[in-house]
Design an enzyme around this catalytic site. Sequence first.
Site, short mmCIF file in Angstrom:
data_model
loop_
_atom_site.label_atom_id
_atom_site.label_comp_id
_atom_site.label_asym_id
_atom_site.label_seq_id
_atom_site.Cartn_x
_atom_site.Cartn_y
_atom_site.Cartn_z
N HIS A 305 0.85 -1.19 0.00
CA HIS A 305 0.00 0.00 0.00
C HIS A 305 0.89 1.24 0.00
CE1 HIS A 305 -3.19 2.80 1.20
NE2 HIS A 305 -4.03 1.86 0.81
N ASP A 363 -8.00 -5.40 0.07
CA ASP A 363 -8.48 -6.27 -1.02
C ASP A 363 -8.11 -7.72 -0.84
OD1 ASP A 363 -7.66 -3.46 -2.92
OD2 ASP A 363 -9.69 -4.25 -2.69
#
Length: 428
Positions: A305, A363
């Site tokens: 991320h 996700d």
Amino acid sequence: MADTVTLNAENKSYEYPVLSGSTGPDVVDIRKFYAETGMFTYDPGFTSTGSCESAITYIDGDIGMLLHRGYAIGDLAENCNFEEVAYLLQHGELPDKATKAVFEHDITYHSMLHEQIHNFYSGFRRDAHPMAIMCGVVGALSAFYHDSLDITNPDHRRISSYRLIAKMPTIAAWAYKYSQGQPFIYPRNDLGYAENFLHMMFATPCEDYEVNPVLSKAMDRILILHADHEQNASTSTVRLAGSSGANPFACIAAGIASLWGPAHGGANEAVLNMLNEIGDANRIDEYVGKAKDKDDPFRLMGFGHRVYKNYDPRAKIMAETCKEVLDELGVKDNALLDIAIALEKIALEDEYFIEKKLYPNVDFYSGIIFQAMGIPVTMFTALFALARTTGWIAQWNEMVEDPHQKIGRPRQLYTGPTERDYVALDNR
Ligand code: SDX
């Protein structure tokens, strides 16, 4: 932190003010930088750039903190429903009972679509990707609501915002129904937001359909986890599109397009495809090796991320929800979940992932839950877009209401040809 920073260039000193927010990193105000220095700053990907002032969402990536209007995502996911979080994002405070009831009523009574919108679906092939349909249909909404396109009018902004929040579940569910060749199921005013969505997804006109309350609660929590996330790629797309004065339907359609990418919201679909490709826990090492290989474009989907350099707090809640849903559905051995758990364990102990601070993100587990609920992989990002619409529209409203707001117009480092003489066709 000092009040100013000084830049020395070509024997000259330039001072720039340091601005502090309520928490988080200070910023250097460089709005006069080009006018004073004749130079641009350079930050492709905006890794060190604050694009706006915002009071909606705060992330501390080092400690895995996510706050919406100051409330921790864990508290909101545990105690609120999606409508409450949607209200919080739009209006800045959690609603009291009466206000919550009015907001839920307003959203519920805008969930239907104009009957002519059916025709947009029949223009798509049955195997069209749901995100293609979402982009098209949401953008087309501006053709149906001429009564609320004046973005300088707060009432127009509010009704457009509520219409978008309310209609996204219907648009997404109908994209699924269209792909199945099944009739559209209309929203019902006696169902909550998440429950209504699941009813529109799985009910048929042939018989009554009861939504499993454990699944609608899980879906409600998943929508909360996806609601907003600071200035990510799709939110920045919505803000940039909106900075030109474009109508909110067009801006949200732009956000949907940006979210679709596998590096962003498309990652939940990519995770499932990756887990299916790995196929067996004893192939995990091979794929972890590919992810670490600089010459191999393969990346571990659902990992890493831009901001989180610790565990994504949403991923933790998602993992718990995954187990709840699989237990409720009586799914004992889910091969994909086993691979995901093994993959997570191996990656978190691997020097490469530790050194690069790569952790599971929002996700990584969501797709396993959606698949267990009977939602096809191609619908995963459409669900992300459904939930993120409430964050996008809150950010869009904040941008429009910002007195310092200007049209977004970045510059560049030009590396193309300098001026040269034209060469006629016969001489080329
Ligand atoms: C979302 O921004 C948001 O807030 C987004 C989001 C939201 O709610 O809106 O949180 C939703 O988009 C979550 C992210 C979903 N995407 C994926 O899961 C796709 C896989 N992840 C990567 O593509 C990547 O981690 C990104 C895109 C998420 C972040 O990329 P960055 O910040 O640009 O980091 P980077 O590409 O510079 O990576 C840093 C290093 C690189 O190695 P070096 O060049 O320094 O040697 O880490 C490596 C990368 O190669 N790396 C990975 C990796 N992610 C980063 N290596 C293997 N597998 C990965 N998943």
